[in-house]
Design a protein around this motif. Structure first.
Motif, PDB file in Angstrom:
ATOM      1  N   SER A  12       0.864  -1.186   0.000  1.00 51.83           N
ATOM      2  CA  SER A  12       0.000   0.000   0.000  1.00 51.83           C
ATOM      3  C   SER A  12       0.898   1.233   0.000  1.00 51.83           C
ATOM      4  O   SER A  12       2.126   1.129   0.131  1.00 51.83           O
ATOM      5  CB  SER A  12      -0.915  -0.006   1.232  1.00 51.83           C
ATOM      6  N   ALA A  13       0.302   2.419  -0.149  1.00 52.01           N
ATOM      7  CA  ALA A  13       1.093   3.647  -0.208  1.00 52.01           C
ATOM      8  C   ALA A  13       1.942   3.780   1.057  1.00 52.01           C
ATOM      9  O   ALA A  13       1.469   3.552   2.178  1.00 52.01           O
ATOM     10  CB  ALA A  13       0.176   4.845  -0.357  1.00 52.01           C
ATOM     11  N   GLY A  14       3.231   4.137   0.853  1.00 53.14           N
ATOM     12  CA  GLY A  14       4.156   4.302   1.967  1.00 53.14           C
ATOM     13  C   GLY A  14       4.968   3.051   2.260  1.00 53.14           C
ATOM     14  O   GLY A  14       5.847   3.076   3.126  1.00 53.14           O
ATOM     15  N   TRP A  29       9.557   2.524  -3.539  1.00 54.89           N
ATOM     16  CA  TRP A  29       8.565   3.089  -2.598  1.00 54.89           C
ATOM     17  C   TRP A  29       7.217   3.106  -3.310  1.00 54.89           C
ATOM     18  O   TRP A  29       7.117   3.558  -4.456  1.00 54.89           O
ATOM     19  CB  TRP A  29       9.000   4.496  -2.230  1.00 54.89           C
ATOM     20  N   VAL A  30       6.206   2.594  -2.637  1.00 52.73           N
ATOM     21  CA  VAL A  30       4.858   2.613  -3.229  1.00 52.73           C
ATOM     22  C   VAL A  30       4.257   3.992  -2.996  1.00 52.73           C
ATOM     23  O   VAL A  30       4.003   4.387  -1.856  1.00 52.73           O
ATOM     24  CB  VAL A  30       3.963   1.526  -2.622  1.00 52.73           C
ATOM     25  N   GLU A  31       4.058   4.730  -4.107  1.00 49.04           N
ATOM     26  CA  GLU A  31       3.427   6.053  -4.002  1.00 49.04           C
ATOM     27  C   GLU A  31       1.918   5.947  -4.069  1.00 49.04           C
ATOM     28  O   GLU A  31       1.199   6.755  -3.453  1.00 49.04           O
ATOM     29  CB  GLU A  31       3.934   6.960  -5.121  1.00 49.04           C
ATOM     30  N   GLN A  32       1.445   4.963  -4.786  1.00 57.68           N
ATOM     31  CA  GLN A  32      -0.001   4.816  -4.927  1.00 57.68           C
ATOM     32  C   GLN A  32      -0.300   3.372  -5.280  1.00 57.68           C
ATOM     33  O   GLN A  32       0.399   2.747  -6.066  1.00 57.68           O
ATOM     34  CB  GLN A  32      -0.523   5.749  -6.030  1.00 57.68           C
ATOM     35  N   ALA A  33      -1.349   2.793  -4.679  1.00 66.86           N
ATOM     36  CA  ALA A  33      -1.782   1.435  -4.970  1.00 66.86           C
ATOM     37  C   ALA A  33      -3.242   1.464  -5.364  1.00 66.86           C
ATOM     38  O   ALA A  33      -4.089   1.906  -4.579  1.00 66.86           O
ATOM     39  CB  ALA A  33      -1.573   0.536  -3.757  1.00 66.86           C
ATOM     40  N   THR A  34      -3.523   1.044  -6.580  1.00 69.39           N
ATOM     41  CA  THR A  34      -4.899   1.019  -7.087  1.00 69.39           C
ATOM     42  C   THR A  34      -5.187  -0.386  -7.596  1.00 69.39           C
ATOM     43  O   THR A  34      -4.739  -0.781  -8.682  1.00 69.39           O
ATOM     44  CB  THR A  34      -5.085   2.026  -8.233  1.00 69.39           C
ATOM     45  N   LEU A  38       0.471  -0.752  -9.036  1.00 73.49           N
ATOM     46  CA  LEU A  38       1.258   0.030  -8.099  1.00 73.49           C
ATOM     47  C   LEU A  38       2.017   1.096  -8.862  1.00 73.49           C
ATOM     48  O   LEU A  38       2.566   0.840  -9.937  1.00 73.49           O
ATOM     49  CB  LEU A  38       2.254  -0.855  -7.349  1.00 73.49           C
ATOM     50  N   HIS A  39       2.042   2.291  -8.276  1.00 75.85           N
ATOM     51  CA  HIS A  39       2.854   3.367  -8.826  1.00 75.85           C
ATOM     52  C   HIS A  39       4.047   3.521  -7.904  1.00 75.85           C
ATOM     53  O   HIS A  39       3.892   3.819  -6.719  1.00 75.85           O
ATOM     54  CB  HIS A  39       2.036   4.665  -8.902  1.00 75.85           C
ATOM     55  N   ARG A  62       6.254  -0.024   6.388  1.00 78.84           N
ATOM     56  CA  ARG A  62       5.356   0.983   5.843  1.00 78.84           C
ATOM     57  C   ARG A  62       5.478   2.242   6.704  1.00 78.84           C
ATOM     58  O   ARG A  62       5.528   2.176   7.927  1.00 78.84           O
ATOM     59  CB  ARG A  62       3.918   0.485   5.859  1.00 78.84           C
TER      60      ARG A  62
END
Length: 711
Positions: A12-14, A29-34, A38-39, A62
């Motif tokens: 997840s993010a973070g 590093w996960v900046e965004q999870a949709t 993953l971004h 995290r």
């Protein structure tokens, strides 16, 4: 085992995560999870989109809250350093030793527990990295690692070592071989020793081993893949390994690679390994020595012959006809085909008589010494007795076992001299004169039955000078037609008689079979190139079979070779069959057993026979190459083949085809030309005619029957 709080269940993010890129773990590093997407922001400052399924199974820690890029990079660097330090302290082979036998598949966290107490995500990640680095011992099957058993590890380690070695060899060998090849192709040879000194010693040893193996088999499953990699960038050439090996100095100039292909060791050094068995055989023969037959046998061979396997005695009978007696060397007297020596001899299959060296099938101590029909030496023999009528047809024939002591070893030259002069003052003159009469009658009878006899003497080649400056010379071949015909006709009589005798008694032998139909008019003795070419086109090669069958060109209803047991495996086996039958009433091998042996015998005879067929051709081609610029070669037209014309180079007994226009467009069989040769390549077994000019004198085409078949 309780999961450490730093280990996350899903990205997840973070979160800090890792993924594989180029087989190396990459930190991000996960900046965004949709959903499954993953971004990421990576340690090398790149943004990336990745499916969550590609994340390695150690997620975390995290970090809550917002973080700028500098803070993210600092976190990534911190955990990257920590994980690298931790991984460096892990011995994955020790982990494998601990796990092997305990589990077959488990999670990275379980493996981390073998080294750390309640491992956090960094320690799990460090363990995962360490296990990923040893693919020989662990297989990553997300989300777990499979532990390879010991036998698989051993195999994979061997494969890995072979791959490393192959890469080393290819890297070194490609440049090295290219240098050697360009030096050979340009005629400016490179300093092979200097080039080889730059090679890694292990790579050099492997390259040597490969080239020598390829001399025997370029399709070798072991070496062909490596060879294909090494020869990239080099032009195609059928003898490339041979040329490279010669340029490197691994083999001498004019190396006989045909021996490697046949698996045949030249000379007599091979027999040293069987010295004890040879001495034991000598002792057995001494113990079984019998009283020599009183007949005064004579042998006739070339002066260089050391393996004498036949001798004869011929006397006229009152009222017409002849009594013919023959002694054949009997190496089977104390022979064991299954012994190490017996198997080695069977593998050699035949003697080789090459311009550069003679190599005997049997150890020279036996084939040229103990078992040879040397004058004055008691030797075991197969004795053959005939009574022939005035037309040389057998009235009776009987084989028996015994011992002989040949009275004299004569040469073709001396016998020819007696036959030409009619001299009978020499004590052996009358015997050879009578033998010649028998031979004439035998030949006439065979021709009457349809025999096709090609009188095509091979040129005699002499090799002069050191290998690096060797010259091939054609020597004047002394002809002894009467003496040689006398011996050959007696040998044909023996082989045909043994075949007929064995057939009557259902004794299985190895036969030469040529069951073809020869058209009327082809029987006779042919000497001109045109006649011989026409006759050969009506024939096919004889095959070795375990059944009696017609040999058309010899004009024999069955033909079982037995007269050369010191020189040829088929004759040795037939000698053993006849001997065993005469001793016990049964052959050594039954028909089924002999049929099972036949493919092996035929294959070895063919493989070694290739050396005898093609090696003299190499020397002929080298002679042509060395003399092509200075001289022309006499040629005779033997056949029109559409737009091509077949020529026989009479001096060398070689055939070549040229375009009709080169000969004026309408050359006739028998027409003679002087030809100039262009490209001659002994290594590729080819030569070409560059030009031709007709001889001024019209040729004598020979006494051939009319081309339209009318008489």
């Amino acid at each position: 085992m309780t999961k450490h709080p730093s280990i996350q269940s899903m990205a997840s993010a973070g979160c800090i995560v890792e993924f594989l890129q180029g087989n190396e773990p990459q930190l991000a590093w996960v900046e965004q999870a949709t959903g499954d997407k993953l971004h990421l922001f990576t340690l090398n400052k790149r943004e990336s989109k990745l499916a969550a399924s590609r994340i390695l199974p150690w997620i975390g820690p995290r970090f809550e809250g917002a973080h700028n890029r500098e803070a993210i990079l600092e976190k990534l660097r911190e955990h990257s350093r920590l994980r690298e330090e931790l991984a460096a302290g892990i011995d994955p082979l020790e982990i494998w030793e601990l796990a092997q036998g305990e589990v077959t598949v488990s999670s990275p966290a379980w493996f981390a527990g073998l080294s750390f107490e309640n491992p956090d995500v960094d320690r799990v990640a460090a363990m995962g990295r360490a296990l990923l680095a040893v693919k020989t011992h662990f297989k990553f099957q997300p989300p777990n690692f499979e532990v390879y058993p010991a036998e698989v590890v051993e195999r994979r380690l061997a494969e890995q070592a072979a791959a490393r070695e192959r890469e080393l060899v290819v890297t070194a060998g490609q440049t090295f071989f290219h240098e050697l090849w360009t030096g050979w192709a340009s005629g400016r040879r490179k300093d092979a020793a200097k080039l080889a000194a730059q090679l890694d010693p292990e790579a050099a040893a492997k390259l040597r081993e490969m080239l020598k193996a390829l001399l025997a088999d370029q399709e070798s499953p072991q070496w062909a893949p490596l060879w294909q990699q090494l020869r990239k960038g080099l032009p195609e050439h059928p003898q490339q390994p041979l040329i490279l090996a010669q340029e490197w100095g691994l083999i001498p100039p004019h190396y006989n690679f045909l021996l490697d292909q046949a698996g045949y060791e030249p000379g007599d050094a091979w027999s040293a390994a069987f010295s004890a068995e040879i001495e034991a055989l000598r002792a057995r023969l001494e113990a079984m020595r019998g009283e020599p037959d009183p007949a005064r046998f004579l042998s006739v061979d070339s002066p260089t012959t050391r393996d004498i396997d036949d001798a004869f005695r011929v006397e006229p009978l009152p009222g017409g006809g002849w009594k013919v007696r023959m002694a054949l060397a009997r190496p089977t007297a104390a022979w064991n085909f299954e012994s190490p020596l017996g198997q080695a001899v069977s593998d050699r299959a035949t003697s080789l008589y090459l311009p550069e060296q003679t190599s005997h099938m049997l150890p020279e101590a036996l084939g040229c010494g103990l078992l040879s029909l040397n004058a004055g030496q008691p030797t075991p023999a197969l004795l053959l007795d005939w009574e022939l009528d005035a037309q040389a047809a057998p009235r009776s024939f009987e084989p028996r076992l015994g011992w002989v002591s040949v009275e004299a070893n004569l040469t073709y030259e001396s016998v020819e001299r007696w036959l030409e002069s009619g001299e009978t003052t020499d004590e052996h003159g009358p015997t050879v004169a009578v033998a010649h009469q028998v031979a004439q009658a035998l030949r006439a009878a065979r021709i009457e039955r349809g025999a096709v006899i090609l009188d095509r003497p091979e040129p005699k080649l002499a090799l002069c000078g050191p290998p690096e400056a060797l010259r091939v010379e054609l020597c004047r071949q002394e002809e002894h037609p009467k003496a040689q015909m006398t011996v050959s006709e007696l040998m044909i009589l023996a082989n045909a008689s043994i075949a007929a005798w064995a057939k009557e008694r259902d004794i299985p032998l190895l036969h030469r079979v040529q069951d073809v139909s020869i058209p009327h008019g082809y029987a006779g003795v042919w000497t001109s190139p045109v006649d011989m070419h026409r006759a050969v086109k009506q024939l096919s090669g004889a095959t070795l079979e375990a059944r009696p069958g017609r040999h058309a060109s010899i004009a024999a209803e069955a033909y079982a070779p037995i007269t050369s047991p010191l020189r040829r495996l088929s004759d040795l086996v037939n000698m053993a069959q006849v001997q065993h039958f005469l001793e016990s009433g049964a052959p050594l091998y039954g028909r089924e057993a002999l049929t099972e042996l036949l493919p092996r015998i035929a294959a070895r005879l063919d493989a070694v026979g290739q050396v005898q067929r093609f090696r003299p051709r190499y020397w002929k081609l080298l002679f042509m190459q060395q003399n092509a610029r200075e001289r022309e070669f006499e040629a005779v037209v033997v056949e029109e083949c559409g737009q091509l014309t077949a020529l026989s180079l009479t001096e060398l007994q070689m055939y070549v085809r040229v375009g009709r226009e080169m000969l004026g467009g309408n050359a006739q069989p028998g027409q003679r030309f002087w030809v100039k040769l262009g490209k001659v390549d002994p290594l590729t077994n080819e030569f070409r005619v560059m030009s031709a000019r007709e001889e001024e004198e019209k040729p004598d085409v020979g006494d051939w029957f009319p081309l339209d078949g009318k008489e």
